[in-house]
Design an enzyme around this catalytic site. Structure first.
Site, PDB file in Angstrom:
ATOM      1  CG  ASP A 195       4.115  -5.873  10.069  1.00 48.19           C
ATOM      2  OD1 ASP A 195       3.278  -6.573  10.680  1.00 48.19           O
ATOM      3  OD2 ASP A 195       3.835  -5.172   9.096  1.00 48.19           O
ATOM      4  CG  ASP A 203       2.303   2.582   6.276  1.00 48.67           C
ATOM      5  OD1 ASP A 203       1.102   2.888   6.411  1.00 48.67           O
ATOM      6  OD2 ASP A 203       2.757   2.066   5.243  1.00 48.67           O
ATOM      7  CB  SER A 230       4.560  -1.211  16.892  1.00 49.13           C
ATOM      8  OG  SER A 230       5.038   0.079  17.051  1.00 49.13           O
ATOM      9  N   GLY A 236       5.248  -1.101  10.238  1.00 52.47           N
ATOM     10  CA  GLY A 236       4.338  -1.532   9.186  1.00 52.47           C
ATOM     11  C   GLY A 236       5.102  -1.962   7.951  1.00 52.47           C
ATOM     12  CG  PHE A 261      -1.620  -1.306   1.450  1.00 51.88           C
ATOM     13  CD1 PHE A 261      -2.737  -1.641   0.693  1.00 51.88           C
ATOM     14  CD2 PHE A 261      -1.163  -2.221   2.391  1.00 51.88           C
ATOM     15  CE1 PHE A 261      -3.391  -2.846   0.868  1.00 51.88           C
ATOM     16  CE2 PHE A 261      -1.813  -3.438   2.583  1.00 51.88           C
ATOM     17  CZ  PHE A 261      -2.923  -3.753   1.822  1.00 51.88           C
ATOM     18  CG  HIS A 294       1.209   5.890   4.291  1.00 54.28           C
ATOM     19  ND1 HIS A 294       0.590   4.732   3.911  1.00 54.28           N
ATOM     20  CD2 HIS A 294       1.291   6.656   3.170  1.00 54.28           C
ATOM     21  CE1 HIS A 294       0.329   4.781   2.610  1.00 54.28           C
ATOM     22  NE2 HIS A 294       0.730   5.946   2.139  1.00 54.28           N
ATOM     23  CG  HIS A 340      -4.699   2.587   9.637  1.00 56.69           C
ATOM     24  ND1 HIS A 340      -5.044   2.464   8.318  1.00 56.69           N
ATOM     25  CD2 HIS A 340      -3.399   2.974   9.659  1.00 56.69           C
ATOM     26  CE1 HIS A 340      -3.996   2.777   7.560  1.00 56.69           C
ATOM     27  NE2 HIS A 340      -2.986   3.074   8.354  1.00 56.69           N
ATOM     28  CB  SER A 380       7.096   1.435   2.835  1.00 59.76           C
ATOM     29  OG  SER A 380       6.819   0.461   3.807  1.00 59.76           O
TER      30      SER A 380
HETATM   31  N1  SAH Z   1       4.257  -0.132   4.665  1.00 57.68           N
HETATM   32  C1  SAH Z   1       3.528  -1.198   4.008  1.00 57.68           C
HETATM   33  C2  SAH Z   1       2.082  -1.304   4.462  1.00 57.68           C
HETATM   34  C3  SAH Z   1       1.882  -1.537   5.924  1.00 57.68           C
HETATM   35  S1  SAH Z   1       0.261  -2.156   6.272  1.00 57.68           S
HETATM   36  C4  SAH Z   1       3.622  -1.034   2.505  1.00 57.68           C
HETATM   37  O1  SAH Z   1       4.359  -0.169   2.015  1.00 57.68           O
HETATM   38  O2  SAH Z   1       2.957  -1.772   1.785  1.00 57.68           O
HETATM   39  C5  SAH Z   1       0.254  -2.119   8.008  1.00 57.68           C
HETATM   40  C6  SAH Z   1       1.069  -3.209   8.676  1.00 57.68           C
HETATM   41  O3  SAH Z   1       1.142  -2.870  10.060  1.00 57.68           O
HETATM   42  C7  SAH Z   1       0.489  -4.617   8.601  1.00 57.68           C
HETATM   43  O4  SAH Z   1       1.412  -5.482   7.986  1.00 57.68           O
HETATM   44  C8  SAH Z   1       0.247  -5.023  10.071  1.00 57.68           C
HETATM   45  O5  SAH Z   1       0.600  -6.369  10.381  1.00 57.68           O
HETATM   46  C9  SAH Z   1       1.160  -4.068  10.819  1.00 57.68           C
HETATM   47  N2  SAH Z   1       0.708  -3.742  12.176  1.00 57.68           N
HETATM   48  C10 SAH Z   1      -0.519  -3.286  12.550  1.00 57.68           C
HETATM   49  N3  SAH Z   1      -0.545  -3.044  13.869  1.00 57.68           N
HETATM   50  C11 SAH Z   1       0.686  -3.360  14.336  1.00 57.68           C
HETATM   51  C12 SAH Z   1       1.283  -3.325  15.644  1.00 57.68           C
HETATM   52  N4  SAH Z   1       0.584  -2.908  16.711  1.00 57.68           N
HETATM   53  N5  SAH Z   1       2.563  -3.732  15.772  1.00 57.68           N
HETATM   54  C13 SAH Z   1       3.270  -4.167  14.694  1.00 57.68           C
HETATM   55  N6  SAH Z   1       2.764  -4.196  13.436  1.00 57.68           N
HETATM   56  C14 SAH Z   1       1.484  -3.808  13.266  1.00 57.68           C
HETATM   57 MG    MG Z   2      -0.286   2.905   4.944  1.00 53.59          MG
END
Ligand code: SAH
Ligand code: MG
Length: 214
Positions: A75, A145, A128, A50, A24, A173, A148, A56
């Site tokens: 992640d 990232d 995280s 993320g 994404f 992001h 959400h 990314s």
């Molecule tokens: N940066 C990526 C998209 C990230 S999507 C790109 O460029 O495509 C968001 C990611 O955050 C997911 O893979 C999800 O597993 C991770 N995520 C969500 N909450 C999290 C948390 N609390 N700790 C670690 N990773 C998390």
């Molecule tokens: Mg994003």
């Protein structure tokens, strides 16, 4: 010899075709991330929250490589809420039947292996907020990232920004000022950063905001 600093109209020259990596990250946003990491990486490690399948990480990691720096890519690899079965951003290919859960880690590893970035980008697997709590290395760039939900976004902001060095870059992001465009928590942490007087905005590209820590 081809320089990794070379950029084309569509963005930086990357070691593999970005369109082969699930994820994404809009190309214009990716280019801005690349430029930010290229400038920051000589001062200290960069870190993203993320990783997903490494889209990314490919932009940030290629810039870190060009600058002689490194990227930590955090992640838990179990996916965010919207990646779970039945949600809009679910991808059945990422489902690990034995675990009964998402697992994007093998995809990240494949991306890094094919891009020859395994000596530059270091995956850190776990939640995280728990990693941020024990982290001790000052960072030159933090890219948020991850999840959400308000809980996840706030935990990322509170947990990681103290590790960002003065003069460093905070990138966020999925910042959508208009609620019709998307969820609010990334916008809320962006607002929090701006209200703190610790940051000034240097760039806005689509939903990406790049802030300079004073
Ligand atoms: N940066 C990526 C998209 C990230 S999507 C790109 O460029 O495509 C968001 C990611 O955050 C997911 O893979 C999800 O597993 C991770 N995520 C969500 N909450 C999290 C948390 N609390 N700790 C670690 N990773 C998390
Ligand atoms: Mg994003």
């Amino acid at each position: 010899m081809r320089s990794s600093l070379e950029t084309t109209q569509s963005g930086p020259r990357l070691p593999i075709d970005i369109d082969t990596v699930k994820g994404f990250m809009d190309p214009a946003e990716g280019r801005a991330l690349y430029d930010a990491a290229l400038a920051c990486a000589p001062r200290g490690p960069c870190l993203e929250i993320g990783a997903y399948c490494g889209k990314s990480a490919l932009y940030l990691g290629a810039a870190c490589q060009a600058a002689g720096g490194v990227l930590f890519s955090v992640d838990h690899h179990r996916g965010s809420e919207e990646n779970q079965p039945g949600w809009d951003y679910h991808d059945a290919e990422l489902w690990d039947e034995a675990a009964g859960a998402m697992d994007t880690l093998p995809f990240l590893r494949t991306t890094l292996r094919l891009a020859r970035l395994e000596e530059v980008v270091f995956p850190v697997v776990g939640r995280s907020a728990l990693i941020a709590r024990v982290w001790a290395t000052p960072l030159s760039l933090v890219f948020i990232d991850g999840g959400h939900t308000l809980e996840a976004a706030l935990a990322d902001y509170r947990g990681w920004t103290p590790h960002l060095m003065a003069g460093g870059t905070l990138a966020i992001h999925d910042v959508f000022p208009d609620p019709a465009d998307g969820g609010r928590p990334p916008f809320e942490i962006y607002q929090r950063a701006m209200a703190s007087d610790l940051y000034e905005e240097v760039l806005a590209v689509k939903s990406l905001r790049i802030l300079h820590k004073l």
